[in-house]
Every structure is written in C-alpha cells, then in structure tokens.
Design an enzyme around this catalytic site. Structure first.
Site, short mmCIF file in Angstrom:
data_model
loop_
_atom_site.label_atom_id
_atom_site.label_comp_id
_atom_site.label_asym_id
_atom_site.label_seq_id
_atom_site.Cartn_x
_atom_site.Cartn_y
_atom_site.Cartn_z
N HIS A 92 39.20 41.87 37.77
CA HIS A 92 38.08 41.01 37.40
C HIS A 92 37.02 41.78 36.62
O HIS A 92 36.10 41.17 36.07
CB HIS A 92 37.48 40.32 38.63
CG HIS A 92 36.62 41.19 39.50
ND1 HIS A 92 37.09 41.80 40.64
CD2 HIS A 92 35.31 41.53 39.41
CE1 HIS A 92 36.11 42.47 41.20
NE2 HIS A 92 35.02 42.33 40.49
N SER A 115 32.15 46.84 42.26
CA SER A 115 33.50 46.32 42.01
C SER A 115 34.34 47.31 41.21
O SER A 115 33.86 47.93 40.27
CB SER A 115 33.43 45.00 41.25
OG SER A 115 32.96 43.96 42.06
N ASP A 154 44.12 41.85 42.33
CA ASP A 154 42.89 42.23 41.61
C ASP A 154 42.92 43.73 41.32
O ASP A 154 42.24 44.53 41.96
CB ASP A 154 41.67 41.86 42.45
CG ASP A 154 40.37 41.96 41.67
OD1 ASP A 154 40.43 42.13 40.44
OD2 ASP A 154 39.29 41.87 42.30
#
Length: 372
Positions: A161, A318, A222
């Site tokens: 992402h 992230s 992911d």
C-alpha cells in the site's frame, strides 16, 4: 472530512427478505446504509489508512439509492467471514536452501551493536542502519510517508500500500542511512569522542514491485519491493527468515521491535528514528478483537502485535520492519518477521493490536523478484 453516521433504530431482523448477494457470495438485504449496523461500525471505526478500503467495500456493496442516501447489500452479521486461524501444522513453507537467488541476500546482516543500543523509545545512531524512508512528491513538495528496510544493495522491502494507489502522490525514491532528519551527518557521544555515521543517501527508484494478489480492500499480501536505480554504498541490511529454523520460530508472545519516523503521541511525525517493543498476539484472539472493524478476517499470512496503551506503530510507520534479535549461524542478529500493514483508527488504543504482513509466507516471492 469524515462524518459520523447516526445508527438508525431499524435493524434488519431474521424476517428480512434476502434480495441481493455480497461480493463474497453471501445473501443479504438491500437496505439503506444507516440500517446496516456492522457496516456503519466499520466506517466509523476505520483508521485513516482504512477509509479508502472501507469506502471501496461500500461501493462494491451498493445496490441503489433512496433519494441521495445509498443502499447497501447487508448480510446478517452472523454469516460474516470469521477470522482465519493460524496453524503451523497445516502449512508447509517452501524450502529456500536451493532457491536460485538465495545468494543475493547478504550473509552479513542484522548486526547487533550491543554497546550502541539506546534505552527507552529513542534509538542509537548506529542501532538500526537498515531503516529506510520512502520519499513522495505531493503537489510539488517532497514528504516521507512510509518506511522500509534494506535487504541487499539494490532492494528495499516495504508494504504494497506504500507503492500503489497513491492518489496525487508519486513515489520518488528512498533515503537510507538516516536517523534524525534535522541533521546530516548524525552523530552521538560526548564532544571529545563524537561518533558520526556517514551522510544519508537519497537514491532514485528504478521500479516498484508489489505482490500480484495484494488487495487494497483487505490488505492481504501487503508486501512490495523497491529496486533502486543504483546500489547503496556501505550496505547494512537486516536479516530475513530464510533458514528453516527461523521460519518455524513460534512468534506468539515474543516481544518484537518496531522502529520508524511515524506519528508520535503529539500527532506529528517524528524527526528522529524511534522504536517500541511490543508482544506478538495470537491470531485468533487478534481476529476476534478486530473483526468488528475489518472488512475480512486475519489470515495465516499476517501476524498481530501490540495492543498496549499509547505504544504502537502509527501513520508514517507503514512498510517498516517488525523484528527481533535471534541466533543466526551462532551469532545474535536482528531478523525481520513482519511489515507494518495497518492498525486501529487511533494508534496505541488499549487492547487493539496492529496487523503486520508475516514474512515467512512471502520469502519465496521475495527471492523470485530479486535481480543482480
């Protein structure tokens, strides 16, 4: 700006007529969105990073409008997809010892500098040299919005992402060798014995490779790699779980470390690399806690960690590594086990762990992508 939706008093009972099907094939009733309690709760409890995902789910469930109010295909909560239980015994991981690219991962990795480890949540300048910052161009300015880890001289490991569906942002490159973005170079120690790292390196991206089965709706798979346009000088990579022993490590209840430049308790990005230590949480228990706010269950290719008050990975972290110190060829080294994927709407919410991509299930994919 996100708005809160007042939950309607009308709740579909067992007498409701099923007249639609969800994308998962479940039977549901086409009702006004405020009349589907669990979808309203998913929207209201979604973190910033999940808003796009939940919005996409609602678009897929749309079955019409009443005036300007959307209608959704609302399946009974009792038939929602349950969390998937992680079970080592039912999962056979591939043998990596003879993979054609295993030699592309350096033997020297994850060095533990015992005398340079910092206490508390601050990190030492030399403590985590594999940490990377992803630089994005947004409206003519550059900002760091994701992290990653150096795994060899040409590749950064991060979250899918962080490299796809970026909206008006463009991934420009990667910064390695950074510690405090206010100084260059970064130094520590007394003035008469000051020790400094080499200057950071800003390296353009050659290409980004994200997992072909990555889902922006569920955050499954992911994981991504960034191939740099030129090699890193002075490679200091983190170790990956390549050996059978490391890949079969029972991580539940282990304390692991997450580091990054993400949001702090002041709701602003940190200028200095910070770290936290958090426990890995049982997948089944994690799925039960998160089930009300997730669009799908926790799978065996994910792991959960955290749930401590005001101690959590947060927006901006992230793509960064979840790691622990383990023995690799009789030497204590840092080994990466996870990638920061997503978490609670409010970071550090008591009892709500964050979700990480579990690397042991993607090691063959990682190796398949590597090129000299």
């Amino acid at each position: 700006m996100r708005f809160l939706i007042v939950l309607a008093a009308l709740i579909c009972s067992s007498a409701c007529q099923y007249d639609c099907n969800t994308p998962n094939g479940e039977m549901g009733s086409c009702v006004l969105f405020p009349q589907c309690p669990h979808l309203v709760e998913q929207w209201n409890s979604a973190s910033r990073s999940q808003l796009f995902v939940v919005g996409q789910l609602l678009r897929e469930l749309n079955c019409g409008y009443q005036g300007v109010t959307p209608k959704v295909c609302c399946a009974p909560q009792s038939v929602e997809r349950p969390p998937v239980v992680f079970n080592n015994e039912n999962t056979r991981l591939p043998d990596l010892s003879r993979h054609r690219n295993i030699g592309m991962l350096p033997n020297r990795c994850g060095d533990v500098e015992i005398d340079k480890i910092s206490n508390g949540n601050r990190t030492g300048v030399f403590e985590f040299p594999w940490m990377a910052l992803l630089a994005y161009r947004i409206n003519g300015t550059t900002a760091f919005q994701c992290g990653g880890s150096v795994i060899n001289g040409r590749y950064i490991l991060t979250a899918a992402h962080c490299v796809t569906d970026l909206g008006n942002a463009t991934l420009a490159g990667v910064r390695v060798g950074e510690h405090d973005i206010r100084t260059n170079p970064d130094c520590e120690g007394p003035s008469d014995d000051l020790q400094c790292r080499a200057a950071y390196q800003d390296i353009p991206m050659e290409r980004a490779i994200f997992h072909p089965e990555y889902s922006a709706r569920t955050y499954y798979n992911d994981i991504a790699l960034i191939r740099l346009a030129r090699p890193i000088i002075r490679i200091e990579p983190i170790c990956l779980p390549t050996s059978e022993e490391l890949r079969n490590t029972e991580t539940e209840n282990m304390n692991m470390i997450v580091a990054g430049w993400g949001l702090t308790e002041n709701n602003s990005p940190s200028e200095e690399l910070l770290k936290i230590q958090i426990p890995v949480v049982n997948n089944t228990r994690c799925g039960q806690v998160l089930n009300r706010s997730l669009v799908a269950g926790i799978t065996r290719s994910q792991l959960c960690a955290g749930g401590l008050t005001k101690i959590d990975a947060c927006r901006g972290d992230s793509g960064g590594p979840l790691k622990s110190v383990q023995e690799v060829q009789n030497v204590q080294r840092y080994v990466q086990h996870g990638i920061v994927s997503f978490g609670a709407r409010i970071c550090g919410t008591t009892g709500i762990p964050a979700v990480y991509t579990r690397l042991t299930y993607f090691m063959d994919w990682i190796l398949d992508q590597l090129q000299p």
